[in-house]
Enzyme design. Structure first.
Site, mmCIF file in Angstrom:
data_model
loop_
_atom_site.group_PDB
_atom_site.id
_atom_site.type_symbol
_atom_site.label_atom_id
_atom_site.label_comp_id
_atom_site.label_asym_id
_atom_site.label_seq_id
_atom_site.Cartn_x
_atom_site.Cartn_y
_atom_site.Cartn_z
ATOM 1 N N HIS A 124 44.862 87.918 60.817
ATOM 2 C CA HIS A 124 43.572 87.725 61.473
ATOM 3 C C HIS A 124 43.498 86.261 61.876
ATOM 4 O O HIS A 124 43.623 85.376 61.030
ATOM 5 C CB HIS A 124 42.411 88.080 60.537
ATOM 6 C CG HIS A 124 41.091 87.861 61.196
ATOM 7 N ND1 HIS A 124 40.454 88.830 61.935
ATOM 8 C CD2 HIS A 124 40.298 86.754 61.286
ATOM 9 C CE1 HIS A 124 39.337 88.344 62.430
ATOM 10 N NE2 HIS A 124 39.212 87.080 62.043
ATOM 11 N N CYS A 125 43.309 86.009 63.171
ATOM 12 C CA CYS A 125 43.290 84.622 63.656
ATOM 13 C C CYS A 125 41.841 84.175 63.860
ATOM 14 O O CYS A 125 41.116 84.758 64.674
ATOM 15 C CB CYS A 125 44.066 84.525 64.967
ATOM 16 S SG CYS A 125 44.016 82.856 65.660
#
Ligand SMILES: [Zn+2]
Ligand SMILES: [Zn+2]
Length: 342
Positions: free
Chosen positions: A178-179
């Site tokens: 997850h960025c």
């Protein structure tokens, strides 16, 4: 201490810190360090402040929010404003060719395009309707991805290589990570946009750094300062060296020198991360798999001192089918669309 020495120390510490965090993160030592540090800090900070910090950290890193997207755009805007108004202006006075000066602007447009795609593209959310199709895409290795595992939150059978993202609260196909910078998961369907985004961001930082450095070198050459000498604070005559030159340039163009320092550090960090992501793409691994394989190997190393009753099965990457095939899996949208409709 001289400016250049201080800046070199700062750069070395940043890179060393980044490297240590990567090693600790993969080997689980970071958890112990963070917990130890948090316990030590909790003894001196009031409880109400601790609660506020915990709430803030939870909001920033465990919920979907646009804080880092806005911060990203603000930082990019500041770098490009300084580059356009000062560096380009001076470079034009020094008669630099306009082509290279425009290159960062072109890279910025391409970067923003892939940034937007990375933010809004569905990374491969697994739903009840597509559960079966996703289950057929990758085979189960029965070590990291056992057949029949279920996601307790989504109440779905977990396809191989998928993972539930706690920030987005959904299971994602070929989950990478997850960025926070794009406020989205990176999965099967947007990994290619993320790689283009990362490449153009690295290239734009490196280009701004190169042009700013070329401008400062040109100023130093035109001034002929490096042929001069100066009297130091002990009254001795000294030949102008690189440290003196950098300090001189800092006094003349402080914002340009600070911009150069920032984009050099950024280029090194982004370049290192881009190489890591390209290595994962070429070997058909996700960040999640690389991370879990590293932890499993560490556990295995610890077990070697005291062998467990039954030797655990070791994770082996069964998804790699050669570099070109691996890269094609990420970059060719047709292959992904075909899978989507299986
Ligand atoms: Zn789930
Ligand atoms: Zn997510």
């Amino acid at each position: 201490m001289d400016f250049l020495v201080l800046f070199s120390l700062y750069l070395a510490l940043m890179l060393l810190g980044g490297g240590l965090i990567c090693i600790c993160w993969r080997t689980q030592y970071l958890n112990g360090l963070v917990q130890g540090g948090a316990q030590a800090i909790s003894r001196v900070i009031p409880e109400c402040l601790q609660r506020a910090v915990r709430r803030l950290l939870h909001y920033l890193f465990h919920t979907r929010n646009h804080v880092f997207v806005v911060l990203h755009l603000v930082l990019q805007g500041l770098v490009y404003a300084e580059y356009t108004w000062e560096v380009v202006g001076y470079c034009r006075e020094l008669e630099f060719s306009p082509g290279p000066l425009l290159l960062p602007a072109v890279l910025l447009l391409v970067n923003l395009f892939f940034f937007a795609l990375s933010c809004v593209t569905n990374p491969g959310t697994i739903t009840k309707a597509h559960e079966l199709s996703f289950l057929r895409v990758y085979e189960f290795d029965e070590v990291m991805f056992p057949k029949g595992a279920r996601c307790p939150t989504c109440d779905l059978r977990k396809p191989a290589r998928s993972k539930h993202c706690r920030v987005c609260n959904r299971c994602v196909h070929r989950f990478d990570h997850h960025c926070i910078w794009v406020n989205n998961c990176i999965g099967a369907w947007n990994a290619r946009y993320f790689l283009f985004y990362l490449s153009t961001l690295t290239a734009s930082a490196a280009t701004v750094a190169s042009i700013s450095a070329a401008f400062l070198v040109q100023v130093a050459v035109f001034s002929d300062l490096y042929l001069e000498s100066y009297i130091d604070d002990r009254g001795r005559s000294q030949v102008v060296d690189i440290v003196f030159l950098v300090q001189y340039l800092f006094l003349l163009f402080p914002r340009v020198v600070l911009l150069l320092g920032f984009v050099v550090v950024l280029s090194c960090l982004l370049g290192g991360y881009l190489c890591f992501q390209l290595y994962l793409a070429a070997t058909n691994q996700t960040t999640n798999e690389w991370f879990r394989a590293g932890r499993a190997r560490c556990r295995r190393c610890r077990h070697q001192a005291q062998p467990p009753p039954a030797e655990p099965r070791v994770f082996q990457n069964i998804y790699s089918h050669g570099v070109w095939s691996n890269l094609g899996e990420i970059f060719l949208p047709a292959a992904l669309d075909k899978r989507k409709t299986k």
